[in-house]
Design a protein around this motif. Structure first.
Motif, mmCIF file in Angstrom:
data_model
loop_
_atom_site.group_PDB
_atom_site.id
_atom_site.type_symbol
_atom_site.label_atom_id
_atom_site.label_comp_id
_atom_site.label_asym_id
_atom_site.label_seq_id
_atom_site.Cartn_x
_atom_site.Cartn_y
_atom_site.Cartn_z
ATOM 1 N N LEU A 146 2.393 5.551 5.202
ATOM 2 C CA LEU A 146 2.668 4.624 4.107
ATOM 3 C C LEU A 146 4.153 4.723 3.758
ATOM 4 O O LEU A 146 4.810 5.718 4.053
ATOM 5 N N LYS A 154 -6.282 7.796 8.552
ATOM 6 C CA LYS A 154 -5.700 6.827 9.476
ATOM 7 C C LYS A 154 -4.486 7.439 10.172
ATOM 8 O O LYS A 154 -3.850 8.356 9.657
ATOM 9 N N GLU A 170 0.092 4.444 -1.779
ATOM 10 C CA GLU A 170 -0.517 5.758 -1.972
ATOM 11 C C GLU A 170 -2.003 5.684 -1.648
ATOM 12 O O GLU A 170 -2.692 4.750 -2.070
ATOM 13 N N TRP A 171 -2.480 6.676 -0.889
ATOM 14 C CA TRP A 171 -3.877 6.694 -0.499
ATOM 15 C C TRP A 171 -4.783 6.754 -1.726
ATOM 16 O O TRP A 171 -4.502 7.453 -2.693
ATOM 17 N N GLN A 172 -5.885 6.006 -1.646
ATOM 18 C CA GLN A 172 -6.922 5.954 -2.691
ATOM 19 C C GLN A 172 -6.372 5.498 -4.040
ATOM 20 O O GLN A 172 -6.867 5.889 -5.100
ATOM 21 N N GLU A 211 -9.123 2.554 -0.110
ATOM 22 C CA GLU A 211 -9.997 3.614 -0.602
ATOM 23 C C GLU A 211 -10.085 4.801 0.347
ATOM 24 O O GLU A 211 -10.723 5.810 0.042
ATOM 25 N N ALA A 212 -9.422 4.723 1.499
ATOM 26 C CA ALA A 212 -9.485 5.798 2.488
ATOM 27 C C ALA A 212 -8.686 7.016 2.018
ATOM 28 O O ALA A 212 -7.649 6.877 1.376
ATOM 29 N N PRO A 213 -9.160 8.232 2.347
ATOM 30 C CA PRO A 213 -8.406 9.431 1.974
ATOM 31 C C PRO A 213 -7.190 9.633 2.875
ATOM 32 O O PRO A 213 -7.132 9.115 3.997
ATOM 33 N N ALA A 214 -6.211 10.362 2.382
ATOM 34 C CA ALA A 214 -5.025 10.678 3.181
ATOM 35 C C ALA A 214 -5.448 11.386 4.461
ATOM 36 O O ALA A 214 -6.320 12.255 4.456
ATOM 37 N N PHE A 222 0.879 -1.160 0.000
ATOM 38 C CA PHE A 222 0.000 0.000 0.000
ATOM 39 C C PHE A 222 0.921 1.215 0.000
ATOM 40 O O PHE A 222 1.566 1.533 0.999
#
Length: 346
Positions: A56, A52, A8-10, A46-49, A6
């Protein structure tokens, strides 16, 4: 080694080259046989930056099984080559909950930190570094490529059912909403632990309902008003003692409330992020609503014992590490019949 990361976000996960980790004191390096692809991963990808608390990149895969490769200094209890499954939610090991095997409910801030889910490297790689031997459970003659999803799909379903066993007397009814990987396991657990309970599977997919029937469901219903009416008919108008919502979207939560029973349990396992309206008029009076998380180390031992006895078995589809992105796309599109398992070592 290759790892599905994982990065990069989204954005979809990416295959990358990373160093093989070296086990430190008390740690164990596991050669990965199978790593399950879970809907939780999709929600994460699928979560936005900023959604969480962790950063990453890290390697995906929180349902892991394989063979002990190397024991770090001071690590004992296993030998290289031993087949093992990895308990997923890694806690502090010291708080009251952890000392009772409930590391899924660790009381230390920032814990649990599951490998492959909470910012720590998981098992979609050729090797996985496990922080302590207490997270390893012997598999015996079970194949790690087949058993990997037992550590989440199996354990989560088992925990959700076990907490309600006192309600599941002869003549009782349990409704399983969502007949995918989790639902298929929940049906098998219900038949193994509460064989006199009528198990009703509900889904929008006729194919998944056919699979649910083959795994022991007594009734298989297409989701909708007719399903609600049929459940009311089965339960003589009272509703089900246990309703497991393994989806968690608005239509499934609405149905769950409609078929709940006075003094029953409505258990939300799915991560659909919808909200269940709770007031005097619904769900049924004194129906307890809970959203459990994963399960305990002793419960995973129970799940493995059930699998070794042939009482539960995950329906899996295997994918190479190179095909991990494709597996997640199929999962997103609802085209995985049970659980997708990535097999980094063939």
């Amino acid at each position: 080694m290759k790892a599905f990361r994982f990065v990069e976000w989204q954005q979809p996960g990416r295959l990358r080259d990373v160093p093989v980790p070296e086990p430190g004191p008390g740690e164990v390096l596991v050669k990965v046989g199978g790593a399950g692809a879970c809907h939780s991963d999709l929600h994460l990808l699928e979560a936005p930056a900023g959604a969480k608390a962790f950063g990453l990149p890290f390697t995906l895969g929180h349902e892991n099984a394989g063979w002990v490769e190397t024991m770090g200094p001071g690590a004992t209890g296993f030998m290289p080559g031993d087949p093992v499954i990895v308990y997923g939610p890694w806690g502090c090991g010291l708080c009251m909950n952890c000392r009772q095997g409930m590391e899924n409910y660790c009381q230390t801030p920032g814990k649990p930190s599951p490998g492959g889910l909470g910012g720590t490297d998981g098992g979609m790689a050729e090797y996985l570094l496990v922080p302590a031997t207490r997270y390893l459970i012997p598999l015996g003659d079970l194949d790690p490529r087949e058993a990997a999803p037992l550590t989440d799909a199996g354990l989560t379903s088992y925990h959700a059912v076990k907490r309600s066993l006192h309600l599941l007397r002869p003549g009782s009814t349990a409704v399983v909403i969502g007949a995918g990987g989790l639902g298929q396991m929940a049906i098998q657990v219900l038949k193994a632990l509460a064989s006199a309970t009528t198990v009703v599977a509900v889904d929008t997919s006729a194919d998944k309902l056919e699979t649910a029937t083959s795994m022991g469901a007594d009734e298989a219903l297409i989701s909708g008003d007719d399903a609600v009416a049929r459940i009311k008919d089965i339960t003589k108008g009272h509703g089900a003692e246990l309703v497991l919502d393994l989806v968690g979207v608005d239509p499934t939560l609405t149905m769950a409330a409609q078929v709940s029973r006075v003094l029953g349990h409505l258990t939300i396992v799915g991560l659909g992020n919808a909200a269940l309206p709770v007031n005097f008029h619904g769900p049924a009076q004194e129906c307890s609503v809970a959203a459990p998380f994963w399960g305990t180390i002793p419960e995973l031992l129970d799940v493995i014992n059930l699998a070794q006895a042939g009482k539960v078995k995950m329906l899996v589809e295997h994918f190479t590490l190179d095909d991990a992105a494709h597996a997640y796309q199929l999962l997103h599109d609802g085209k995985i019949k049970g659980r997708a398992v990535i097999t980094p070592n063939g």
